[in-house]
Design a protein around this motif. Structure first.
Motif, PDB file in Angstrom:
ATOM      1  N   THR A  45       0.825  -1.206   0.000  1.00  7.39           N
ATOM      2  CA  THR A  45       0.000   0.000   0.000  1.00  7.39           C
ATOM      3  C   THR A  45       0.859   1.256   0.000  1.00  7.39           C
ATOM      4  O   THR A  45       2.030   1.206   0.376  1.00  7.39           O
ATOM      5  N   THR A  46       0.255   2.372  -0.396  1.00  4.54           N
ATOM      6  CA  THR A  46       0.917   3.675  -0.299  1.00  4.54           C
ATOM      7  C   THR A  46       0.276   4.532   0.786  1.00  4.54           C
ATOM      8  O   THR A  46       0.695   5.666   0.999  1.00  4.54           O
ATOM      9  N   VAL A  47      -0.751   4.013   1.440  1.00  5.93           N
ATOM     10  CA  VAL A  47      -1.393   4.714   2.561  1.00  5.93           C
ATOM     11  C   VAL A  47      -1.478   3.765   3.751  1.00  5.93           C
ATOM     12  O   VAL A  47      -1.627   2.555   3.579  1.00  5.93           O
ATOM     13  N   ALA A  48      -1.385   4.315   4.942  1.00  5.12           N
ATOM     14  CA  ALA A  48      -1.475   3.486   6.148  1.00  5.12           C
ATOM     15  C   ALA A  48      -2.832   2.794   6.204  1.00  5.12           C
ATOM     16  O   ALA A  48      -3.845   3.365   5.798  1.00  5.12           O
ATOM     17  N   PRO A  49      -2.882   1.561   6.700  1.00  6.97           N
ATOM     18  CA  PRO A  49      -4.160   0.862   6.837  1.00  6.97           C
ATOM     19  C   PRO A  49      -5.130   1.633   7.743  1.00  6.97           C
ATOM     20  O   PRO A  49      -4.717   2.350   8.651  1.00  6.97           O
ATOM     21  N   THR A  50      -6.410   1.460   7.465  1.00  3.18           N
ATOM     22  CA  THR A  50      -7.476   2.076   8.253  1.00  3.18           C
ATOM     23  C   THR A  50      -7.805   1.173   9.435  1.00  3.18           C
ATOM     24  O   THR A  50      -7.982  -0.029   9.261  1.00  3.18           O
ATOM     25  N   SER A  51      -7.920   1.739  10.614  1.00  2.85           N
ATOM     26  CA  SER A  51      -8.317   0.978  11.797  1.00  2.85           C
ATOM     27  C   SER A  51      -9.838   0.886  11.841  1.00  2.85           C
ATOM     28  O   SER A  51     -10.537   1.861  11.563  1.00  2.85           O
ATOM     29  N   ALA A  52     -10.338  -0.293  12.202  1.00  2.00           N
ATOM     30  CA  ALA A  52     -11.778  -0.530  12.290  1.00  2.00           C
ATOM     31  C   ALA A  52     -12.006  -1.595  13.356  1.00  2.00           C
ATOM     32  O   ALA A  52     -11.066  -2.018  14.037  1.00  2.00           O
ATOM     33  N   THR A  53     -13.258  -2.033  13.494  1.00  2.00           N
ATOM     34  CA  THR A  53     -13.572  -3.156  14.366  1.00  2.00           C
ATOM     35  C   THR A  53     -14.358  -4.185  13.575  1.00  2.00           C
ATOM     36  O   THR A  53     -14.912  -3.881  12.513  1.00  2.00           O
ATOM     37  N   TYR A  54     -14.398  -5.409  14.096  1.00  2.00           N
ATOM     38  CA  TYR A  54     -15.108  -6.473  13.400  1.00  2.00           C
ATOM     39  C   TYR A  54     -15.691  -7.466  14.385  1.00  2.00           C
ATOM     40  O   TYR A  54     -15.351  -7.489  15.570  1.00  2.00           O
ATOM     41  N   VAL A  61     -18.173 -12.234   8.291  1.00  3.57           N
ATOM     42  CA  VAL A  61     -17.407 -11.221   9.014  1.00  3.57           C
ATOM     43  C   VAL A  61     -18.045  -9.873   8.745  1.00  3.57           C
ATOM     44  O   VAL A  61     -18.304  -9.514   7.590  1.00  3.57           O
ATOM     45  N   THR A  62     -18.318  -9.120   9.814  1.00  7.24           N
ATOM     46  CA  THR A  62     -18.904  -7.789   9.710  1.00  7.24           C
ATOM     47  C   THR A  62     -17.896  -6.778  10.240  1.00  7.24           C
ATOM     48  O   THR A  62     -17.461  -6.872  11.393  1.00  7.24           O
ATOM     49  N   VAL A  63     -17.490  -5.833   9.381  1.00  6.30           N
ATOM     50  CA  VAL A  63     -16.513  -4.802   9.736  1.00  6.30           C
ATOM     51  C   VAL A  63     -17.252  -3.480   9.896  1.00  6.30           C
ATOM     52  O   VAL A  63     -18.092  -3.125   9.067  1.00  6.30           O
ATOM     53  N   THR A  64     -16.900  -2.758  10.962  1.00  8.65           N
ATOM     54  CA  THR A  64     -17.539  -1.476  11.249  1.00  8.65           C
ATOM     55  C   THR A  64     -16.496  -0.369  11.248  1.00  8.65           C
ATOM     56  O   THR A  64     -15.492  -0.451  11.964  1.00  8.65           O
ATOM     57  N   SER A 101     -21.401   2.646   7.376  1.00  8.49           N
ATOM     58  CA  SER A 101     -20.495   2.313   8.470  1.00  8.49           C
ATOM     59  C   SER A 101     -20.185   0.823   8.586  1.00  8.49           C
ATOM     60  O   SER A 101     -19.465   0.416   9.490  1.00  8.49           O
ATOM     61  N   THR A 102     -20.747   0.003   7.684  1.00 12.17           N
ATOM     62  CA  THR A 102     -20.603  -1.441   7.837  1.00 12.17           C
ATOM     63  C   THR A 102     -20.422  -2.126   6.487  1.00 12.17           C
ATOM     64  O   THR A 102     -21.110  -1.792   5.523  1.00 12.17           O
ATOM     65  N   PHE A 103     -19.498  -3.090   6.425  1.00 12.60           N
ATOM     66  CA  PHE A 103     -19.405  -3.968   5.268  1.00 12.60           C
ATOM     67  C   PHE A 103     -19.160  -5.387   5.743  1.00 12.60           C
ATOM     68  O   PHE A 103     -18.729  -5.616   6.879  1.00 12.60           O
ATOM     69  N   THR A 104     -19.458  -6.359   4.873  1.00 13.53           N
ATOM     70  CA  THR A 104     -19.332  -7.772   5.224  1.00 13.53           C
ATOM     71  C   THR A 104     -18.608  -8.534   4.126  1.00 13.53           C
ATOM     72  O   THR A 104     -18.481  -8.062   2.995  1.00 13.53           O
ATOM     73  N   PHE A 105     -18.157  -9.731   4.476  1.00 14.86           N
ATOM     74  CA  PHE A 105     -17.630 -10.691   3.513  1.00 14.86           C
ATOM     75  C   PHE A 105     -17.659 -12.060   4.152  1.00 14.86           C
ATOM     76  O   PHE A 105     -17.843 -12.207   5.365  1.00 14.86           O
ATOM     77  N   THR A 106     -17.455 -13.089   3.337  1.00 13.84           N
ATOM     78  CA  THR A 106     -17.462 -14.464   3.826  1.00 13.84           C
ATOM     79  C   THR A 106     -16.035 -14.936   4.055  1.00 13.84           C
ATOM     80  O   THR A 106     -15.202 -14.908   3.153  1.00 13.84           O
ATOM     81  N   ASP A 107     -15.760 -15.368   5.286  1.00  9.86           N
ATOM     82  CA  ASP A 107     -14.467 -15.912   5.682  1.00  9.86           C
ATOM     83  C   ASP A 107     -14.418 -17.367   5.209  1.00  9.86           C
ATOM     84  O   ASP A 107     -15.428 -18.057   5.271  1.00  9.86           O
ATOM     85  N   PRO A 108     -13.269 -17.879   4.752  1.00  7.51           N
ATOM     86  CA  PRO A 108     -13.203 -19.287   4.361  1.00  7.51           C
ATOM     87  C   PRO A 108     -13.317 -20.237   5.549  1.00  7.51           C
ATOM     88  O   PRO A 108     -13.544 -21.433   5.376  1.00  7.51           O
TER      89      PRO A 108
END
Length: 172
Positions: A45-54, A61-64, A101-108
């Motif tokens: 990456t060229t930008v620092a990662p964004t901090s979030a919660t999950y 997996v639900t990320v906020t 404020s929320t996104f999801t995805f499926t964890d393997p």
């Protein structure tokens, strides 16, 4: 043929090893701090990662993150902190946006992680590359040689560390 233009970056806190440019990660050395379990995460990456919660329920997996600005179909590279000995699977995922404020995805894998656990993510073509856990009690250095030609970081190399004394990344 042996590569002779290998460089290195050393950090005692999270930050950029190589802020821009195409490089291959060749070797990583790190040391736990002994102050609890920790993690070393390497991002392309060229930008620092964004901090979030999950949180995770089964494989979902639900990320906020307030005002995350992502869209359904975006790919994020994400690293997860553990909660009660469990965590989601670090990796690169195509997401579904639930709201601003929320996104999801499926964890393997599946399991349960209490909502509110920390994570870090990158998007817009940036990627998660690799993560390593550090022990709660072992404070000897750990050296990881990356096989073959190394891991390609097309953008830049960012190391996120917690409860870790240092990380050194060799690249070229």
């Amino acid at each position: 043929m042996m590569q002779t233009d290998v460089l290195a970056g050393h950090l005692d806190v999270s930050g950029f090893i190589a802020p821009t440019g195409r490089n291959r990660v060749k070797h990583i050395t790190f040391q736990g701090s002994g102050g609890g379990a920790g993690v070393v995460e390497i991002f392309d990456t060229t930008v620092a990662p964004t901090s979030a919660t999950y949180g995770r329920s089964s494989a979902l997996v639900t990320v906020t993150k307030s005002a995350h600005g992502l869209a359904t179909g975006d790919r994020v590279g994400i690293g997860f902190s553990a909660a009660a000995g469990a965590s989601a699977t670090d990796g690169n995922y195509v997401i579904t946006v639930v709201d601003s404020s929320t996104f999801t995805f499926t964890d393997p894998n599946s399991g349960t992680v209490t909502a509110g656990t920390a994570c870090r993510y990158v998007n817009s073509g940036a990627r998660w590359l690799v993560s390593f856990g550090t022990s709660t009690s072992v404070t000897t250095p750990v050296a990881v040689l990356i096989p073959g030609e190394g891991m390609l970081a097309a953008r830049g190399i960012y190391a996120s560390i917690s409860n870790t004394s240092y990380v050194t990344v060799f690249y070229g």
